[in-house]
Design a protein around this motif. Sequence first.
Motif, PDB file in Angstrom:
ATOM      1  N   GLU A  53      33.443  42.250  39.849  1.00  0.00           N
ATOM      2  CA  GLU A  53      32.751  42.940  38.754  1.00  0.00           C
ATOM      3  C   GLU A  53      33.422  44.281  38.457  1.00  0.00           C
ATOM      4  O   GLU A  53      33.568  44.673  37.287  1.00  0.00           O
ATOM      5  CB  GLU A  53      31.281  43.152  39.112  1.00  0.00           C
ATOM      6  N   LEU A  54      33.842  44.987  39.506  1.00  0.00           N
ATOM      7  CA  LEU A  54      34.547  46.257  39.307  1.00  0.00           C
ATOM      8  C   LEU A  54      35.854  46.040  38.552  1.00  0.00           C
ATOM      9  O   LEU A  54      36.197  46.823  37.645  1.00  0.00           O
ATOM     10  CB  LEU A  54      34.818  46.908  40.667  1.00  0.00           C
ATOM     11  N   LEU A  55      36.604  44.985  38.888  1.00  0.00           N
ATOM     12  CA  LEU A  55      37.867  44.705  38.205  1.00  0.00           C
ATOM     13  C   LEU A  55      37.639  44.279  36.757  1.00  0.00           C
ATOM     14  O   LEU A  55      38.418  44.639  35.864  1.00  0.00           O
ATOM     15  CB  LEU A  55      38.631  43.617  38.956  1.00  0.00           C
ATOM     16  N   LEU A  56      36.589  43.518  36.510  1.00  0.00           N
ATOM     17  CA  LEU A  56      36.279  43.120  35.141  1.00  0.00           C
ATOM     18  C   LEU A  56      35.911  44.320  34.282  1.00  0.00           C
ATOM     19  O   LEU A  56      36.282  44.401  33.106  1.00  0.00           O
ATOM     20  CB  LEU A  56      35.119  42.109  35.146  1.00  0.00           C
ATOM     21  N   THR A  57      35.180  45.261  34.868  1.00  0.00           N
ATOM     22  CA  THR A  57      34.744  46.453  34.136  1.00  0.00           C
ATOM     23  C   THR A  57      35.886  47.422  33.904  1.00  0.00           C
ATOM     24  O   THR A  57      35.891  48.178  32.922  1.00  0.00           O
ATOM     25  CB  THR A  57      33.609  47.157  34.918  1.00  0.00           C
ATOM     26  N   ASN A  58      36.873  47.422  34.803  1.00  0.00           N
ATOM     27  CA  ASN A  58      37.989  48.372  34.739  1.00  0.00           C
ATOM     28  C   ASN A  58      39.307  47.605  34.773  1.00  0.00           C
ATOM     29  O   ASN A  58      39.902  47.410  35.844  1.00  0.00           O
ATOM     30  CB  ASN A  58      37.913  49.353  35.907  1.00  0.00           C
ATOM     31  N   ARG A  76      38.562  31.129  43.643  1.00  0.00           N
ATOM     32  CA  ARG A  76      38.385  30.261  42.475  1.00  0.00           C
ATOM     33  C   ARG A  76      37.764  31.030  41.313  1.00  0.00           C
ATOM     34  O   ARG A  76      38.237  30.920  40.171  1.00  0.00           O
ATOM     35  CB  ARG A  76      37.509  29.057  42.847  1.00  0.00           C
ATOM     36  N   ARG A  77      36.725  31.827  41.588  1.00  0.00           N
ATOM     37  CA  ARG A  77      36.105  32.595  40.505  1.00  0.00           C
ATOM     38  C   ARG A  77      37.065  33.658  39.971  1.00  0.00           C
ATOM     39  O   ARG A  77      37.079  33.936  38.771  1.00  0.00           O
ATOM     40  CB  ARG A  77      34.806  33.244  40.991  1.00  0.00           C
ATOM     41  N   ALA A  78      37.865  34.249  40.857  1.00  0.00           N
ATOM     42  CA  ALA A  78      38.855  35.233  40.402  1.00  0.00           C
ATOM     43  C   ALA A  78      39.869  34.579  39.475  1.00  0.00           C
ATOM     44  O   ALA A  78      40.277  35.168  38.458  1.00  0.00           O
ATOM     45  CB  ALA A  78      39.552  35.867  41.598  1.00  0.00           C
ATOM     46  N   ASP A  79      40.280  33.362  39.795  1.00  0.00           N
ATOM     47  CA  ASP A  79      41.221  32.636  38.952  1.00  0.00           C
ATOM     48  C   ASP A  79      40.595  32.310  37.603  1.00  0.00           C
ATOM     49  O   ASP A  79      41.223  32.476  36.550  1.00  0.00           O
ATOM     50  CB  ASP A  79      41.663  31.358  39.661  1.00  0.00           C
ATOM     51  N   GLU A  80      39.339  31.869  37.608  1.00  0.00           N
ATOM     52  CA  GLU A  80      38.648  31.547  36.356  1.00  0.00           C
ATOM     53  C   GLU A  80      38.497  32.776  35.474  1.00  0.00           C
ATOM     54  O   GLU A  80      38.516  32.677  34.242  1.00  0.00           O
ATOM     55  CB  GLU A  80      37.271  30.957  36.665  1.00  0.00           C
ATOM     56  N   ARG A  81      38.353  33.942  36.091  1.00  0.00           N
ATOM     57  CA  ARG A  81      38.191  35.189  35.339  1.00  0.00           C
ATOM     58  C   ARG A  81      39.518  35.876  35.029  1.00  0.00           C
ATOM     59  O   ARG A  81      39.532  36.978  34.507  1.00  0.00           O
ATOM     60  CB  ARG A  81      37.302  36.143  36.149  1.00  0.00           C
ATOM     61  N   LYS A  82      40.620  35.211  35.402  1.00  0.00           N
ATOM     62  CA  LYS A  82      41.973  35.747  35.173  1.00  0.00           C
ATOM     63  C   LYS A  82      42.179  37.084  35.898  1.00  0.00           C
ATOM     64  O   LYS A  82      42.771  38.025  35.364  1.00  0.00           O
ATOM     65  CB  LYS A  82      42.262  35.883  33.669  1.00  0.00           C
ATOM     66  N   LEU A  83      41.691  37.132  37.131  1.00  0.00           N
ATOM     67  CA  LEU A  83      41.831  38.328  37.958  1.00  0.00           C
ATOM     68  C   LEU A  83      42.810  38.131  39.116  1.00  0.00           C
ATOM     69  O   LEU A  83      43.057  39.062  39.871  1.00  0.00           O
ATOM     70  CB  LEU A  83      40.468  38.733  38.544  1.00  0.00           C
ATOM     71  N   SER A  84      43.360  36.950  39.239  1.00  0.00           N
ATOM     72  CA  SER A  84      44.142  36.619  40.437  1.00  0.00           C
ATOM     73  C   SER A  84      45.331  37.542  40.649  1.00  0.00           C
ATOM     74  O   SER A  84      45.728  37.810  41.792  1.00  0.00           O
ATOM     75  CB  SER A  84      44.634  35.168  40.363  1.00  0.00           C
ATOM     76  N   ASP A  85      45.923  38.043  39.552  1.00  0.00           N
ATOM     77  CA  ASP A  85      47.087  38.917  39.698  1.00  0.00           C
ATOM     78  C   ASP A  85      46.716  40.353  40.010  1.00  0.00           C
ATOM     79  O   ASP A  85      47.597  41.190  40.226  1.00  0.00           O
ATOM     80  CB  ASP A  85      47.948  38.873  38.430  1.00  0.00           C
ATOM     81  N   ARG A  86      45.406  40.646  40.081  1.00  0.00           N
ATOM     82  CA  ARG A  86      44.961  42.014  40.339  1.00  0.00           C
ATOM     83  C   ARG A  86      44.153  42.148  41.619  1.00  0.00           C
ATOM     84  O   ARG A  86      43.682  43.242  41.940  1.00  0.00           O
ATOM     85  CB  ARG A  86      44.119  42.516  39.154  1.00  0.00           C
ATOM     86  N   VAL A  87      43.985  41.049  42.351  1.00  0.00           N
ATOM     87  CA  VAL A  87      43.173  41.114  43.562  1.00  0.00           C
ATOM     88  C   VAL A  87      43.869  40.361  44.685  1.00  0.00           C
ATOM     89  O   VAL A  87      44.512  39.330  44.461  1.00  0.00           O
ATOM     90  CB  VAL A  87      41.758  40.530  43.314  1.00  0.00           C
TER      91      VAL A  87
END
Length: 251
Positions: A53-58, A76-87
């Motif tokens: 949630e912090l990464l999505l907000t910022n 899996r949820r990070a991948d779905e949210r396109k956060l994998s390259d940031r976490v």
Amino acid sequence: MERSEISDIAHQRHPIAAPVAPEQLRELVGWLSPSDGARAVDLGCGEGEWLQELLLTNPGITGVGIDQMVPTSAARRADERKLSDRVRWIETDAATWNDGVFDVVLCVGASHAFGRLEDMLGAVRRHLRPGGQALIGDSIWEGVPSASALAALEVSADAYPDLAGLVRAIHEHGFEPSYGHVSTLAEWDDYQFSWTGSLVDWAVREAWTTEDRDQAFAAARENRDAWLSGARRELGFATFVLHDAAVGVRD
């Protein structure tokens, strides 16, 4: 079944993994204000929902999630949210892990990984850069705990502070709380019944062996009984956004 496997199943429908509603999680995270390029760490990240949630907000920051076992559902949820390259997810002991300081430190519902509340706050302090922000959450007593609550939870009266005691401990570690939230009974009930319900559903629909089914049923009953026979209305949970009060004022 391993305890970590039971916990993973129990949190499938409530990945926040704390008695906090989704809209309240967003409100708490919204009080954090990291600059672009900032780094965040979640100590005892569990399902990783707070960090995500912090990464999505910022969108200009990166994060690291630390836990003994990070469920595959977090990645899996990070991948779905396109956060994998940031976490990054690191499976290790959050109490002994040490890899520098961060602009934001999260630690919600994970003081048991450090031993005591004071140890958890000490770890947050060690990992936080001067002037940074933290978000912590931990259990509290809503009042003087009854004998039935202590028996149900199998703890002593000094296992948790009251709300004022939590704030005192926060001050003693050089933090100043800004926004805070005390979980409501509705949030607690939703969390507890989601926890037990997810285990029961899994036992009925997905368990491959009688032994696994029985263990899931037993864990659900144990948790439900502890909640209904003593902990409900007595065990609380408080979450605070913290500022580093140990730094000087701006010129």
